[in-house]
Design a protein around this motif. Sequence first.
Motif, PDB file in Angstrom:
ATOM      1  N   GLN A   1      -5.549  13.615  -3.056  1.00  0.00           N
ATOM      2  CA  GLN A   1      -4.916  12.306  -2.897  1.00  0.00           C
ATOM      3  C   GLN A   1      -5.953  11.241  -2.576  1.00  0.00           C
ATOM      4  OE1 GLN A   1      -1.592  12.213  -0.147  1.00  0.00           O
ATOM      5  NE2 GLN A   1      -0.855  14.199  -0.858  1.00  0.00           N
ATOM      6  N   ALA A   2      -6.872  11.560  -1.661  1.00  0.00           N
ATOM      7  CA  ALA A   2      -7.909  10.604  -1.265  1.00  0.00           C
ATOM      8  C   ALA A   2      -8.794  10.244  -2.448  1.00  0.00           C
ATOM      9  CB  ALA A   2      -8.750  11.176  -0.129  1.00  0.00           C
ATOM     10  N   LEU A   3      -9.186  11.235  -3.247  1.00  0.00           N
ATOM     11  CA  LEU A   3     -10.030  10.965  -4.417  1.00  0.00           C
ATOM     12  C   LEU A   3      -9.283  10.120  -5.446  1.00  0.00           C
ATOM     13  CD1 LEU A   3     -11.868  14.357  -4.847  1.00  0.00           C
ATOM     14  CD2 LEU A   3     -12.874  12.162  -4.202  1.00  0.00           C
ATOM     15  N   GLU A   4      -8.017  10.409  -5.648  1.00  0.00           N
ATOM     16  CA  GLU A   4      -7.227   9.623  -6.591  1.00  0.00           C
ATOM     17  C   GLU A   4      -7.127   8.177  -6.123  1.00  0.00           C
ATOM     18  OE1 GLU A   4      -5.042   8.758 -10.011  1.00  0.00           O
ATOM     19  OE2 GLU A   4      -6.360  10.420  -9.509  1.00  0.00           O
ATOM     20  N   ILE A   5      -6.924   7.992  -4.835  1.00  0.00           N
ATOM     21  CA  ILE A   5      -6.863   6.626  -4.282  1.00  0.00           C
ATOM     22  C   ILE A   5      -8.192   5.915  -4.508  1.00  0.00           C
ATOM     23  CG2 ILE A   5      -6.767   5.315  -2.117  1.00  0.00           C
ATOM     24  CD1 ILE A   5      -4.598   7.348  -1.205  1.00  0.00           C
ATOM     25  N   LEU A   6      -9.307   6.575  -4.198  1.00  0.00           N
ATOM     26  CA  LEU A   6     -10.622   5.938  -4.385  1.00  0.00           C
ATOM     27  C   LEU A   6     -10.885   5.601  -5.848  1.00  0.00           C
ATOM     28  CD1 LEU A   6     -12.845   7.974  -1.902  1.00  0.00           C
ATOM     29  CD2 LEU A   6     -12.126   5.590  -1.702  1.00  0.00           C
ATOM     30  N   ARG A   7     -10.402   6.436  -6.760  1.00  0.00           N
ATOM     31  CA  ARG A   7     -10.600   6.167  -8.191  1.00  0.00           C
ATOM     32  C   ARG A   7      -9.771   4.980  -8.671  1.00  0.00           C
ATOM     33  NH1 ARG A   7     -11.760  11.888  -9.081  1.00  0.00           N
ATOM     34  NH2 ARG A   7      -9.598  12.499  -9.052  1.00  0.00           N
ATOM     35  N   VAL A   8      -8.575   4.810  -8.094  1.00  0.00           N
ATOM     36  CA  VAL A   8      -7.652   3.790  -8.591  1.00  0.00           C
ATOM     37  C   VAL A   8      -7.782   2.453  -7.850  1.00  0.00           C
ATOM     38  CG1 VAL A   8      -5.193   3.284  -8.903  1.00  0.00           C
ATOM     39  CG2 VAL A   8      -6.056   5.536  -9.436  1.00  0.00           C
ATOM     40  N   LEU A   9      -8.274   2.474  -6.623  1.00  0.00           N
ATOM     41  CA  LEU A   9      -8.353   1.242  -5.831  1.00  0.00           C
ATOM     42  C   LEU A   9      -9.006   0.067  -6.557  1.00  0.00           C
ATOM     43  CD1 LEU A   9      -9.061   2.437  -2.176  1.00  0.00           C
ATOM     44  CD2 LEU A   9      -7.159   1.022  -2.948  1.00  0.00           C
ATOM     45  N   PRO A  10     -10.144   0.245  -7.258  1.00  0.00           N
ATOM     46  CA  PRO A  10     -10.741  -0.922  -7.929  1.00  0.00           C
ATOM     47  C   PRO A  10      -9.844  -1.540  -9.000  1.00  0.00           C
ATOM     48  CG  PRO A  10     -12.360   0.826  -7.717  1.00  0.00           C
ATOM     49  CD  PRO A  10     -11.027   1.419  -7.323  1.00  0.00           C
ATOM     50  N   SER A  11      -8.943  -0.755  -9.573  1.00  0.00           N
ATOM     51  CA  SER A  11      -7.996  -1.302 -10.557  1.00  0.00           C
ATOM     52  C   SER A  11      -6.838  -2.024  -9.881  1.00  0.00           C
ATOM     53  CB  SER A  11      -7.444  -0.185 -11.439  1.00  0.00           C
ATOM     54  OG  SER A  11      -8.481   0.456 -12.123  1.00  0.00           O
ATOM     55  N   MET A  12      -6.477  -1.586  -8.684  1.00  0.00           N
ATOM     56  CA  MET A  12      -5.390  -2.237  -7.958  1.00  0.00           C
ATOM     57  C   MET A  12      -5.811  -3.583  -7.381  1.00  0.00           C
ATOM     58  SD  MET A  12      -3.470   0.633  -5.774  1.00  0.00           S
ATOM     59  CE  MET A  12      -3.435   2.292  -6.327  1.00  0.00           C
ATOM     60  N   PHE A  13      -7.079  -3.663  -6.983  1.00  0.00           N
ATOM     61  CA  PHE A  13      -7.625  -4.888  -6.398  1.00  0.00           C
ATOM     62  C   PHE A  13      -8.858  -5.277  -7.224  1.00  0.00           C
ATOM     63  CE2 PHE A  13      -5.650  -2.461  -2.918  1.00  0.00           C
ATOM     64  CZ  PHE A  13      -4.684  -3.372  -2.523  1.00  0.00           C
ATOM     65  N   PRO A  14      -8.629  -5.720  -8.485  1.00  0.00           N
ATOM     66  CA  PRO A  14      -9.751  -5.927  -9.406  1.00  0.00           C
ATOM     67  C   PRO A  14     -10.602  -7.146  -9.077  1.00  0.00           C
ATOM     68  CG  PRO A  14      -7.706  -6.658 -10.407  1.00  0.00           C
ATOM     69  CD  PRO A  14      -7.341  -6.031  -9.082  1.00  0.00           C
ATOM     70  N   SER A  15     -11.870  -7.013  -9.374  1.00  0.00           N
ATOM     71  CA  SER A  15     -12.810  -8.126  -9.277  1.00  0.00           C
ATOM     72  C   SER A  15     -12.939  -8.760 -10.650  1.00  0.00           C
ATOM     73  CB  SER A  15     -14.175  -7.626  -8.804  1.00  0.00           C
ATOM     74  OG  SER A  15     -14.094  -7.174  -7.477  1.00  0.00           O
TER      75      SER A  15
END
Length: 188
Positions: free
Chosen positions: A51-65
């Motif tokens: 779960q933690a790895l999936e969150i880290l992989r997806v976070l940049p897409s959820m809060f994009p720069s």
Amino acid sequence: MEELQRILDKDNGNFIDELKGRWHDFCQKVQFFGVWKKMMKPPMGMDKAEQALEILRVLPSMFPSMSAPPKRVRDASEALVHVLEEKEDPNVYLKKRPLSCPVLIVSPSNCLLAVGDVPITTFPKDKVTEGALYLLAYYYALHLTYPKCVATLLSVIQTEVLLDKIHERDLTSSYKKSMAEWKAFIGQ
């Protein structure tokens, strides 16, 4: 983590426990947010590390720069985390990596935190749930600038989890947009 406490709230003896609690709460909300945005599947059947790895992989897409990652980087999440392939050597990966920012490298047995191509510390894989906090601690302790491709995400974590305000000039349009969407989702 103790250095992060010294920098942000040196007089609070419960700082680290409170920080871990805020990170845990943030991750739970992020999972719902990711499912809502159709970026994640419900975490059923996944252990805490997955779960933690999936969150880290997806976070940049959820809060994009606004800035894309460097050309030789597949995804913005590579600025944060890399899961080693079978028989992949972490030192070879670090030498080829085009970014010099802190990165969490995950192997089947442990996690390695590196800055640039220099391994700094290792910790058990079951602590990967706190990996982003370790990354931010290094940004703070070493006074590093966030990479442009994940600056919005790290700014969100800085304000939402670390409870540290960001400078007025760092309030980018992508940060403002991400925060407006996040606050609307969590009902604030």
